[in-house]
Design a protein around this motif. Sequence first.
Motif, short mmCIF file in Angstrom:
data_model
loop_
_atom_site.label_atom_id
_atom_site.label_comp_id
_atom_site.label_asym_id
_atom_site.label_seq_id
_atom_site.Cartn_x
_atom_site.Cartn_y
_atom_site.Cartn_z
N LEU A 11 56.31 74.25 55.11
CA LEU A 11 55.06 74.31 54.35
C LEU A 11 54.64 75.75 54.11
O LEU A 11 54.26 76.13 53.01
CB LEU A 11 53.96 73.54 55.08
N VAL A 12 54.71 76.58 55.14
CA VAL A 12 54.31 77.98 55.01
C VAL A 12 55.27 78.72 54.08
O VAL A 12 54.84 79.43 53.17
CB VAL A 12 54.20 78.65 56.40
N ALA A 13 56.57 78.57 54.29
CA ALA A 13 57.54 79.29 53.47
C ALA A 13 57.45 78.90 52.00
O ALA A 13 57.31 79.74 51.11
CB ALA A 13 58.96 79.04 53.99
N TRP A 14 57.52 77.58 51.74
CA TRP A 14 57.52 77.13 50.35
C TRP A 14 56.12 77.17 49.73
O TRP A 14 55.98 77.40 48.53
CB TRP A 14 58.16 75.75 50.25
N GLY A 15 55.09 76.96 50.54
CA GLY A 15 53.72 77.07 50.03
C GLY A 15 53.40 78.49 49.57
O GLY A 15 52.80 78.70 48.52
N GLU A 27 58.39 71.72 43.20
CA GLU A 27 59.55 72.20 43.95
C GLU A 27 59.17 72.53 45.39
O GLU A 27 59.88 72.17 46.33
CB GLU A 27 60.17 73.42 43.27
N ALA A 28 58.05 73.20 45.57
CA ALA A 28 57.60 73.54 46.93
C ALA A 28 57.37 72.27 47.75
O ALA A 28 57.84 72.16 48.89
CB ALA A 28 56.32 74.38 46.87
N ALA A 29 56.67 71.30 47.18
CA ALA A 29 56.39 70.05 47.90
C ALA A 29 57.68 69.29 48.19
O ALA A 29 57.82 68.71 49.27
CB ALA A 29 55.43 69.19 47.09
N ALA A 41 47.78 64.87 53.92
CA ALA A 41 46.76 65.60 54.68
C ALA A 41 45.54 64.70 54.68
O ALA A 41 44.93 64.47 53.63
CB ALA A 41 46.46 66.94 54.04
N GLY A 42 45.23 64.12 55.84
CA GLY A 42 44.23 63.06 55.88
C GLY A 42 44.82 61.87 55.17
O GLY A 42 45.81 61.31 55.61
N GLU A 43 44.26 61.51 54.03
CA GLU A 43 44.80 60.42 53.21
C GLU A 43 45.30 60.91 51.86
O GLU A 43 45.67 60.12 51.01
CB GLU A 43 43.72 59.35 52.99
N VAL A 44 45.32 62.24 51.67
CA VAL A 44 45.67 62.83 50.37
C VAL A 44 47.13 63.27 50.36
O VAL A 44 47.56 63.99 51.27
CB VAL A 44 44.74 64.03 50.07
N PRO A 45 47.92 62.87 49.36
CA PRO A 45 49.31 63.33 49.27
C PRO A 45 49.40 64.86 49.21
O PRO A 45 48.49 65.53 48.71
CB PRO A 45 49.82 62.70 47.98
N LEU A 46 50.50 65.40 49.70
CA LEU A 46 50.67 66.85 49.82
C LEU A 46 50.41 67.60 48.52
O LEU A 46 49.68 68.59 48.52
CB LEU A 46 52.08 67.17 50.33
N ARG A 47 50.98 67.16 47.41
CA ARG A 47 50.81 67.89 46.15
C ARG A 47 49.34 68.00 45.77
O ARG A 47 48.86 69.07 45.41
CB ARG A 47 51.58 67.19 45.03
N ALA A 48 48.63 66.89 45.83
CA ALA A 48 47.20 66.90 45.48
C ALA A 48 46.41 67.75 46.46
O ALA A 48 45.50 68.49 46.07
CB ALA A 48 46.65 65.47 45.45
N TYR A 49 46.76 67.68 47.75
CA TYR A 49 46.03 68.46 48.74
C TYR A 49 46.21 69.96 48.51
O TYR A 49 45.24 70.72 48.53
CB TYR A 49 46.48 68.07 50.16
N LEU A 50 47.45 70.38 48.25
CA LEU A 50 47.69 71.80 47.99
C LEU A 50 46.98 72.26 46.71
O LEU A 50 46.41 73.36 46.68
CB LEU A 50 49.19 72.09 47.91
N ALA A 51 47.02 71.44 45.67
CA ALA A 51 46.33 71.80 44.43
C ALA A 51 44.83 71.93 44.68
O ALA A 51 44.18 72.86 44.17
CB ALA A 51 46.62 70.76 43.35
N ASN A 52 44.26 71.01 45.46
CA ASN A 52 42.83 71.09 45.79
C ASN A 52 42.51 72.34 46.60
O ASN A 52 41.48 72.99 46.38
CB ASN A 52 42.38 69.84 46.56
N LEU A 53 43.38 72.68 47.55
CA LEU A 53 43.17 73.90 48.34
C LEU A 53 43.20 75.14 47.45
O LEU A 53 42.37 76.05 47.61
CB LEU A 53 44.22 74.04 49.44
N ARG A 54 44.14 75.17 46.52
CA ARG A 54 44.23 76.33 45.63
C ARG A 54 42.97 76.46 44.78
O ARG A 54 42.45 77.56 44.57
CB ARG A 54 45.47 76.24 44.74
N GLY A 115 56.79 59.32 57.85
CA GLY A 115 56.38 60.54 57.19
C GLY A 115 55.64 61.43 58.17
O GLY A 115 55.78 61.29 59.38
N VAL A 116 54.86 62.34 57.63
CA VAL A 116 54.08 63.27 58.43
C VAL A 116 52.64 63.26 57.93
O VAL A 116 52.39 63.32 56.72
CB VAL A 116 54.65 64.71 58.33
N ARG A 117 51.72 63.17 58.87
CA ARG A 117 50.29 63.27 58.56
C ARG A 117 49.79 64.59 59.11
O ARG A 117 49.94 64.87 60.30
CB ARG A 117 49.52 62.11 59.16
N LEU A 118 49.21 65.42 58.24
CA LEU A 118 48.63 66.68 58.67
C LEU A 118 47.17 66.44 59.04
O LEU A 118 46.38 66.03 58.19
CB LEU A 118 48.71 67.72 57.56
#
Length: 177
Positions: A11-15, A27-29, A41-54, A115-118
């Motif tokens: 996550l850190v490298a590709w993020g 590609e990162a996800a 992350a919680g109940e949000v898929p990784l792509r959406a969570y990263l986009a929201n964080l950005r 899977g993995v839950r953050l």
Amino acid sequence: MRPESPVCPSLVAWGNAWLAGHVGLDEAADHVEAAGGPVVAGEVPLRAYLANLRASGLRELRLALPAPGDPLGLSGPPSFNAAAVDAGEAAIAVLDDRNLGLVPAPDRRGSSYVGVRLGVHESGPVRHDLPSLAEAERELSDAMRAATDALSSAEGPAQGRPELGRHGGELAPGYPG
């Protein structure tokens, strides 16, 4: 409970490669999920969570690989530190106005979904008392010498393990070789 895959290093490298514009979000996800399966992350898929964080001011992701008695890279609060030490890894999302700690845990649903839950935690300020580059290089050289000595004295076939942060032998863009 330690997760079965190195999700946080990926996550850190590709993020960070995504944040620097070297790769797209998909590609990162994809590389992160190749390390541990579907990530939420919680109940949000990784792509959406990263986009929201950005959109909330995500500037960078930092890696913490703490061990009991050595919480390197963690800056609290205690609940986040304890979860990260238990997991053996965490990612810290550095935003403009705050930091969030992301701690992985296995996410199993039904008989076949893995899977993995953050877990998302508030995190303290980024620590600046981490080892200098020279100290880190010296420790890495010492560890590599010790590993080489141990491997050269081992008998039997080598049991390889993919390097953390890599997928298919490929390091995320933006990092020196």
